[in-house]
Motif scaffolding. Structure first.
Motif, PDB file in Angstrom:
ATOM      1  N   ALA A 160       1.392   2.794  11.107  1.00  0.00           N
ATOM      2  CA  ALA A 160       1.337   4.115  10.471  1.00  0.00           C
ATOM      3  C   ALA A 160       0.193   4.194   9.465  1.00  0.00           C
ATOM      4  O   ALA A 160      -0.500   5.209   9.377  1.00  0.00           O
ATOM      5  CB  ALA A 160       2.673   4.410   9.789  1.00  0.00           C
ATOM      6  N   GLY A 161      -0.012   3.127   8.695  1.00  0.00           N
ATOM      7  CA  GLY A 161      -1.105   3.120   7.735  1.00  0.00           C
ATOM      8  C   GLY A 161      -2.461   3.175   8.409  1.00  0.00           C
ATOM      9  O   GLY A 161      -3.392   3.817   7.899  1.00  0.00           O
ATOM     10  N   GLY A 163     -10.526   5.305   5.417  1.00  0.00           N
ATOM     11  CA  GLY A 163      -9.098   5.147   5.708  1.00  0.00           C
ATOM     12  C   GLY A 163      -8.504   3.859   5.188  1.00  0.00           C
ATOM     13  O   GLY A 163      -7.290   3.634   5.326  1.00  0.00           O
ATOM     14  N   LEU A 164      -9.337   3.008   4.567  1.00  0.00           N
ATOM     15  CA  LEU A 164      -8.861   1.699   4.129  1.00  0.00           C
ATOM     16  C   LEU A 164      -7.735   1.769   3.093  1.00  0.00           C
ATOM     17  O   LEU A 164      -6.794   0.969   3.163  1.00  0.00           O
ATOM     18  CB  LEU A 164     -10.037   0.885   3.590  1.00  0.00           C
ATOM     19  N   PRO A 165      -7.783   2.683   2.114  1.00  0.00           N
ATOM     20  CA  PRO A 165      -6.667   2.730   1.150  1.00  0.00           C
ATOM     21  C   PRO A 165      -5.302   2.954   1.798  1.00  0.00           C
ATOM     22  O   PRO A 165      -4.313   2.330   1.402  1.00  0.00           O
ATOM     23  CB  PRO A 165      -7.047   3.899   0.231  1.00  0.00           C
ATOM     24  N   LEU A 203      -0.085  -2.074   4.838  1.00  0.00           N
ATOM     25  CA  LEU A 203       0.061  -3.522   4.700  1.00  0.00           C
ATOM     26  C   LEU A 203       0.951  -3.871   3.514  1.00  0.00           C
ATOM     27  O   LEU A 203       1.739  -4.819   3.568  1.00  0.00           O
ATOM     28  CB  LEU A 203      -1.313  -4.169   4.528  1.00  0.00           C
ATOM     29  N   ARG A 204       0.826  -3.103   2.473  1.00  0.00           N
ATOM     30  CA  ARG A 204       1.647  -3.316   1.269  1.00  0.00           C
ATOM     31  C   ARG A 204       3.121  -3.124   1.575  1.00  0.00           C
ATOM     32  O   ARG A 204       3.958  -3.965   1.227  1.00  0.00           O
ATOM     33  CB  ARG A 204       1.179  -2.333   0.196  1.00  0.00           C
ATOM     34  N   LYS A 250      -6.458   0.100  -4.955  1.00  0.00           N
ATOM     35  CA  LYS A 250      -7.362   0.836  -5.844  1.00  0.00           C
ATOM     36  C   LYS A 250      -8.807   0.383  -5.670  1.00  0.00           C
ATOM     37  O   LYS A 250      -9.736   1.182  -5.738  1.00  0.00           O
ATOM     38  CB  LYS A 250      -6.930   0.658  -7.292  1.00  0.00           C
ATOM     39  N   LEU A 251      -8.999  -0.912  -5.444  1.00  0.00           N
ATOM     40  CA  LEU A 251     -10.351  -1.454  -5.358  1.00  0.00           C
ATOM     41  C   LEU A 251     -11.074  -1.038  -4.084  1.00  0.00           C
ATOM     42  O   LEU A 251     -12.315  -0.981  -4.067  1.00  0.00           O
ATOM     43  CB  LEU A 251     -10.307  -2.984  -5.444  1.00  0.00           C
ATOM     44  N   VAL A 252     -10.332  -0.762  -3.006  1.00  0.00           N
ATOM     45  CA  VAL A 252     -10.988  -0.453  -1.732  1.00  0.00           C
ATOM     46  C   VAL A 252     -11.369   1.013  -1.592  1.00  0.00           C
ATOM     47  O   VAL A 252     -11.983   1.389  -0.597  1.00  0.00           O
ATOM     48  CB  VAL A 252     -10.088  -0.848  -0.534  1.00  0.00           C
ATOM     49  N   VAL A 253     -11.015   1.846  -2.574  1.00  0.00           N
ATOM     50  CA  VAL A 253     -11.430   3.242  -2.512  1.00  0.00           C
ATOM     51  C   VAL A 253     -12.949   3.301  -2.636  1.00  0.00           C
ATOM     52  O   VAL A 253     -13.516   2.758  -3.590  1.00  0.00           O
ATOM     53  CB  VAL A 253     -10.772   4.067  -3.641  1.00  0.00           C
TER      54      VAL A 253
END
Length: 245
Positions: A106-107, A142-144, A150-151, A211-214
């Protein structure tokens, strides 16, 4: 309260820090199972999710399948697999992979779907190939949401991996099941606290990573709530006057 104190005393007891049944050994087993499940589930779900998100095909089927997988009782599936495959690591691995695939899938596809179609059209307009659009536009933007999937999947894996010891695969669930058999409630609570601590640690790591991958451009263009000065007249000592700028 005494039970909680006893549980912490059990955790920090040197007798429980060494050996095959020591906390470090069981913690490494739990982390190994969780990491292996996460890697296999990601290898399955991420490519499929990206394909669905990029092409827009198969989304209805994916939603139906993931919803069905989420409704499966993990313990029941684990027991069925254990009866079929025998005691060991195989049954909990398969059961946990089935549990972890839906949130990661889904993510993955929701991350692609969240990308503004105008951005993709602009990428095609400047001559980007489909692979370049995927790798340089859709994946970074789309990474966030993928990290969010994954979280969620990791939290479910860590929490449910306690069932692995039910079929002899090890992990922190060992303390819970052994404590239950011997009515050792401090040991049961200690095992639960260790799993909770591990889940909270993973939650913090993934929250920071999310937050870092935004992308920097997205962060720079985020709107801020800046109020413009009003041009309305305000009353000062009973007389209307223009608001000072």
């Amino acid at each position: 309260m005494n039970l909680l104190v006893d549980a912490f005393a059990w955790i920090f007891d040197p007798a429980h820090q060494a050996g095959a049944n020591g906390i470090p050994t069981r913690l490494v087993q739990h982390l190994g199972i969780s990491l292996l499940v996460l890697l296999v589930a990601s290898a399955i779900a991420i490519p499929v999710g990206y394909l669905i998100g990029h092409t827009g095909k198969g989304r209805t089927l994916a939603v139906s399948l993931t919803g069905g997988f989420r409704s499966l009782p993990t313990l029941g599936l684990l027991i069925i697999l254990a009866l079929w495959l025998g005691v060991g690591l195989e049954a909990p691995l398969i059961a946990l992979i089935v549990l972890a695939v839906p949130p990661i899938l889904a993510g993955a596809y929701s991350g692609f779907e969240a990308v503004d179609r105008r951005t993709i059209d602009a990428a095609r307009a400047v001559g980007m190939t489909e692979w370049q659009i995927v790798s340089k536009v859709e994946v970074p933007l789309g990474l966030p949401l993928l990290i969010g999937g994954l979280r969620s999947g990791t939290l479910q894996i860590i929490a449910t991996a306690t069932l692995a010891d039910y079929v002899g695969a090890g992990g922190l669930g060992h303390f819970i099941f052994v404590g239950q058999k011997s009515n050792d409630y401090p040991q049961m609570l200690a095992g639960s606290l260790l799993v909770i601590a591990l889940a909270l640690l993973s939650e913090g790591i993934f929250a920071l990573l999310q937050k870092l991958v935004v992308p920097r451009g997205v962060v720079a263009n985020q709107s801020t709530d800046v109020r413009r000065p009003s041009s309305r007249r305000v009353a000062v000592v009973g007389f209307p006057t223009e608001e000072r700028k």
